[in-house]
Design an enzyme around this catalytic site. Structure first.
Site, PDB file in Angstrom:
ATOM      1  N   GLN A 168       0.961  -1.268   0.004  1.00  0.00           N
ATOM      2  CA  GLN A 168       0.151  -0.011  -0.405  1.00  0.00           C
ATOM      3  C   GLN A 168       0.733   0.829   0.225  1.00  0.00           C
ATOM      4  OE1 GLN A 168      -3.044  -0.653   2.769  1.00  0.00           O
ATOM      5  NE2 GLN A 168      -2.747   1.651   3.691  1.00  0.00           N
ATOM      6  N   SER A 208       1.565   6.132   2.385  1.00  0.00           N
ATOM      7  CA  SER A 208       2.058   7.605   2.898  1.00  0.00           C
ATOM      8  C   SER A 208       3.170   7.982   2.365  1.00  0.00           C
ATOM      9  CB  SER A 208       2.770   6.787   4.080  1.00  0.00           C
ATOM     10  OG  SER A 208       1.505   6.223   5.023  1.00  0.00           O
ATOM     11  N   SER A 268       4.012  -1.447   4.051  1.00  0.00           N
ATOM     12  CA  SER A 268       4.423  -2.477   4.881  1.00  0.00           C
ATOM     13  C   SER A 268       4.967  -3.713   3.994  1.00  0.00           C
ATOM     14  CB  SER A 268       3.732  -2.993   5.531  1.00  0.00           C
ATOM     15  OG  SER A 268       3.222  -2.146   6.951  1.00  0.00           O
ATOM     16  N   GLU A 273      -8.496  -1.493   5.941  1.00  0.00           N
ATOM     17  CA  GLU A 273      -7.796  -2.007   7.104  1.00  0.00           C
ATOM     18  C   GLU A 273      -8.457  -1.948   8.706  1.00  0.00           C
ATOM     19  OE1 GLU A 273      -4.502   0.588   5.722  1.00  0.00           O
ATOM     20  OE2 GLU A 273      -3.495  -0.524   7.499  1.00  0.00           O
ATOM     21  N   GLU A 291      -5.227   9.485  17.010  1.00  0.00           N
ATOM     22  CA  GLU A 291      -5.703  10.568  17.386  1.00  0.00           C
ATOM     23  C   GLU A 291      -6.480  11.155  15.772  1.00  0.00           C
ATOM     24  OE1 GLU A 291      -2.218   9.799  17.423  1.00  0.00           O
ATOM     25  OE2 GLU A 291      -1.730  10.506  19.667  1.00  0.00           O
TER      26      GLU A 291
HETATM   27  C1  LIG Z   1       3.817  -0.092  11.243  1.00  0.00           C
HETATM   28  C2  LIG Z   1       3.014   0.744  10.017  1.00  0.00           C
HETATM   29  C3  LIG Z   1       3.198   0.131   9.070  1.00  0.00           C
HETATM   30  C4  LIG Z   1       2.627   1.138   7.855  1.00  0.00           C
HETATM   31  N1  LIG Z   1       2.631   0.555   6.641  1.00  0.00           N
HETATM   32  C5  LIG Z   1       2.189   1.577   5.795  1.00  0.00           C
HETATM   33  C6  LIG Z   1       1.978   1.224   4.758  1.00  0.00           C
HETATM   34  O1  LIG Z   1       2.097  -0.372   4.149  1.00  0.00           O
HETATM   35  N2  LIG Z   1       1.472   2.219   3.794  1.00  0.00           N
HETATM   36  C7  LIG Z   1       1.073   3.397   3.738  1.00  0.00           C
HETATM   37  O2  LIG Z   1       1.437   3.978   3.556  1.00  0.00           O
HETATM   38  N3  LIG Z   1       1.873   3.712   5.538  1.00  0.00           N
HETATM   39  C8  LIG Z   1       2.273   3.199   6.229  1.00  0.00           C
HETATM   40  N4  LIG Z   1       2.519   3.080   7.483  1.00  0.00           N
HETATM   41  C9  LIG Z   1       2.188   5.119   7.998  1.00  0.00           C
HETATM   42  C10 LIG Z   1       0.921   5.183   8.267  1.00  0.00           C
HETATM   43  O3  LIG Z   1      -0.075   5.266   7.989  1.00  0.00           O
HETATM   44  C11 LIG Z   1       1.702   7.059   9.164  1.00  0.00           C
HETATM   45  O4  LIG Z   1       2.658   6.526   9.890  1.00  0.00           O
HETATM   46  C12 LIG Z   1       0.215   6.999   9.488  1.00  0.00           C
HETATM   47  O5  LIG Z   1      -0.934   7.050   8.839  1.00  0.00           O
HETATM   48  C13 LIG Z   1       0.989   8.394  10.555  1.00  0.00           C
HETATM   49  O6  LIG Z   1       1.383   9.582   9.051  1.00  0.00           O
HETATM   50  P1  LIG Z   1       2.650   9.495   9.626  1.00  0.00           P
HETATM   51  O7  LIG Z   1       3.479   9.145   9.982  1.00  0.00           O
HETATM   52  O8  LIG Z   1       3.207  10.902   8.445  1.00  0.00           O
HETATM   53  O9  LIG Z   1       2.965  10.780  11.014  1.00  0.00           O
HETATM   54  P2  LIG Z   1       2.319  12.148  10.824  1.00  0.00           P
HETATM   55  O10 LIG Z   1       0.917  12.356  10.264  1.00  0.00           O
HETATM   56  O11 LIG Z   1       3.344  14.003  11.383  1.00  0.00           O
HETATM   57  O12 LIG Z   1       1.937  12.632  12.414  1.00  0.00           O
HETATM   58  C14 LIG Z   1       2.089  12.425  13.469  1.00  0.00           C
HETATM   59  C15 LIG Z   1       1.477  12.346  15.180  1.00  0.00           C
HETATM   60  O13 LIG Z   1       0.610  13.629  14.728  1.00  0.00           O
HETATM   61  C16 LIG Z   1      -0.333  13.416  15.060  1.00  0.00           C
HETATM   62  N5  LIG Z   1      -1.045  14.195  14.137  1.00  0.00           N
HETATM   63  C17 LIG Z   1      -0.831  14.606  12.993  1.00  0.00           C
HETATM   64  N6  LIG Z   1      -2.005  15.584  12.633  1.00  0.00           N
HETATM   65  C18 LIG Z   1      -3.287  15.329  13.687  1.00  0.00           C
HETATM   66  C19 LIG Z   1      -4.401  16.296  13.624  1.00  0.00           C
HETATM   67  N7  LIG Z   1      -4.912  17.278  13.042  1.00  0.00           N
HETATM   68  N8  LIG Z   1      -4.753  16.025  15.188  1.00  0.00           N
HETATM   69  C20 LIG Z   1      -4.672  15.588  15.960  1.00  0.00           C
HETATM   70  N9  LIG Z   1      -3.093  14.659  15.628  1.00  0.00           N
HETATM   71  C21 LIG Z   1      -2.812  14.603  14.597  1.00  0.00           C
HETATM   72  C22 LIG Z   1      -0.698  12.067  14.632  1.00  0.00           C
HETATM   73  O14 LIG Z   1      -1.598  11.414  15.390  1.00  0.00           O
HETATM   74  C23 LIG Z   1       0.286  11.680  15.635  1.00  0.00           C
HETATM   75  O15 LIG Z   1       0.531  11.241  16.439  1.00  0.00           O
HETATM   76  C24 LIG Z   1       2.398   2.195   8.735  1.00  0.00           C
HETATM   77  C25 LIG Z   1       3.293   2.738   9.839  1.00  0.00           C
HETATM   78  C26 LIG Z   1       3.750   1.722  10.513  1.00  0.00           C
HETATM   79  C27 LIG Z   1       3.741   2.625  11.657  1.00  0.00           C
END
Ligand SMILES: Cc1cc2nc3c(=O)[nH]c(=O)nc-3n(C[C@H](O)[C@H](O)[C@H](O)COP(=O)(O)OP(=O)(O)OC[C@H]3O[C@@H](n4cnc5c(N)ncnc54)[C@H](O)[C@@H]3O)c2cc1C
Length: 392
Positions: A140, A143, A175, A258, A375
């Site tokens: 997928q 991100s 992933s 998902e 969140e």
């Molecule tokens: C084990 C694992 C597997 C994954 N697998 C995939 C995959 O297969 N494909 C894929 O595309 N992605 C994948 N991801 C990525 C995942 O979807 C993102 O990590 C997730 O959506 C959060 O985005 P970010 O890491 O950019 O954090 P950010 O969006 O930068 O967020 C950082 C923190 O800020 C908080 N935050 C952000 N915006 C807000 C808001 N508006 N209000 C309140 N809090 C907020 C978040 O909750 C988080 O705690 C995976 C992540 C993990 C950990």
């Protein structure tokens, strides 16, 4: 043109329209009859490679050939009738019979339904059976650095060129991309300002020239995900899933699956883990066991509602945010209980079983991030379900 897959063996199910309870009975009888063949699936490896190329793929093929994994899928993708509720009971009954299902069972419920629903007839008929048979896996590519929670701001770009699109950009946290044959890539086909309205979903072969996969090592010590670089990757127009600029709907459907349908498989796995924990950790208090059971049972009910909605062809909307929220609460609670009740073993044990507990504990920390952070699920529930005002 891709042809309908004809390599399906004769299914063990003579009547796919049985009631859920009757189908359960038939499947239980099949499990008993095939106990010796299934014996090797009583333990669940945590090694990712083994799951994709060994254990998980072998279990999936066995069940596919017998027809069980084909339940509830349309005929043109290798299905044999029955409903999504029928196919959901397979994972649960396997676990109850002592054959825990690998996470690949849940991932097939994440992307398979999207290709079956939005893909062209050629894409559906060629690729969904391969996924269900365990012949290949998909990843997928949503991100990006700077576009996780705020997915609508993604920057990977697709530019039209004759019969193709040229994709360039970067994805992260994809992933198990190193084991995947295909990837659902979200790319911008509109202007940056068009936000979620200018995104298209592509079904991309991972061996296409211009794609570089760089595995990322997780705290588990395994390469659980990769970053992906796309440099002018040529993707035929036939690989667009859904409409051009309609990728947001596809991605929300995938995330709904998902957060909801895959949660069903996960709750069955958690029930099995709880049973293991109760057996292996006598110091666990009744209160902790009760609370874990309550959380997992709550998740089961929520996920069942989502499955029913999918079965009835209803739009999922944002309700699976509840499932995802509870899924991460239940998973974290369960593995916190494991850590508290057998800390030495979980932290320092060097046998395989201890290593598996450790691995699952560490992965449970990510349950409140992947599929949309906790969140964000709270925000969705507050604003879009409860109608609370948005934060200014
Ligand atoms: C084990 C694992 C597997 C994954 N697998 C995939 C995959 O297969 N494909 C894929 O595309 N992605 C994948 N991801 C990525 C995942 O979807 C993102 O990590 C997730 O959506 C959060 O985005 P970010 O890491 O950019 O954090 P950010 O969006 O930068 O967020 C950082 C923190 O800020 C908080 N935050 C952000 N915006 C807000 C808001 N508006 N209000 C309140 N809090 C907020 C978040 O909750 C988080 O705690 C995976 C992540 C993990 C950990």
């Amino acid at each position: 043109m891709a042809s309908v897959d004809t390599a399906h063996s004769a299914p063990a199910i003579s009547n796919p329209d049985l009631s859920i309870d009757d189908m359960r009975g038939v499947f239980r009888a099949w499990l008993t009859d095939h106990a010796s063949e299934l014996e090797r699936f009583r333990t669940l490896p945590t090694d990712v490679e083994e799951i994709f190329s060994g254990h998980g793929a072998a279990l999936q093929k066995l069940l596919y050939d017998a027809g069980w994994i084909r339940l509830g899928w349309p005929a043109d993708v290798g299905g044999i009738g029955g409903t999504i509720a029928h196919r959901a009971l397979i994972g649960e009954e396997l676990v109850l019979a002592g054959y825990p299902t690998p996470f690949s069972f849940a991932t097939q419920e994440v992307m398979g339904p999207a290709l079956a629903r939005f893909g062209s007839p050629e894409l559906r008929t060629e690729f969904v059976p391969r996924l269900l048979r365990g012949q290949e896996s998909w990843c997928q590519g949503f991100s990006e650095p700077g576009a996780g929670s705020d997915l609508g701001s993604l920057r990977t770009k697709a530019v039209e060129q004759g019969d193709n699109w040229l994709i360039s950009g970067e994805k992260v946290w994809t992933s198990w991309a190193q084991y995947a044959s295909r990837c659902f890539v979200l790319a911008r086909t509109g202007t940056q300002e068009s936000a979620h309205r200018g995104i298209t979903a592509f079904f991309v072969d991972m061996d296409t020239a211009g794609i570089t996969r760089s595995p990322l090592r997780a705290i588990t010590g395994q390469d659980d995900f990769s970053s992906l670089h796309f440099s002018n990757v040529v993707v035929p127009k036939s690989r667009v899933v859904g409409e051009v600029n309609g990728g947001w709907g596809v991605s929300m459907f995938i995330l709904g699956c998902e957060r909801g349908a895959a949660a069903w498989q996960r709750q069955a796995w958690m029930r099995w883990q709880l049973e293991q924990l109760v057996t292996q950790s006598p110091s666990l208090s009744d209160e902790t066991i009760g609370e874990a059971f309550e959380l997992i049972s709550g998740l089961r009910l929520l996920a069942r509602r989502t499955l029913r909605a999918l079965s009835a062809g209803e739009e999922l909307g944002v309700r699976p945010s509840f499932d995802k929220y509870l899924m991460s609460s239940a998973e974290k609670f369960l593995f916190d209980a494991a850590l508290t009740s057998m800390p030495e073993r979980l932290l320092m044990g060097d046998d395989q079983e201890s290593a598996d507990w450790r691995n699952d504990y560490l992965y449970s920390r990510a349950s409140s991030i992947y599929g949309g952070a906790k969140e964000i699920q709270r925000n969705i529930i507050a604003e879009r379900i409860l109608g609370l005002p948005r934060e200014k």
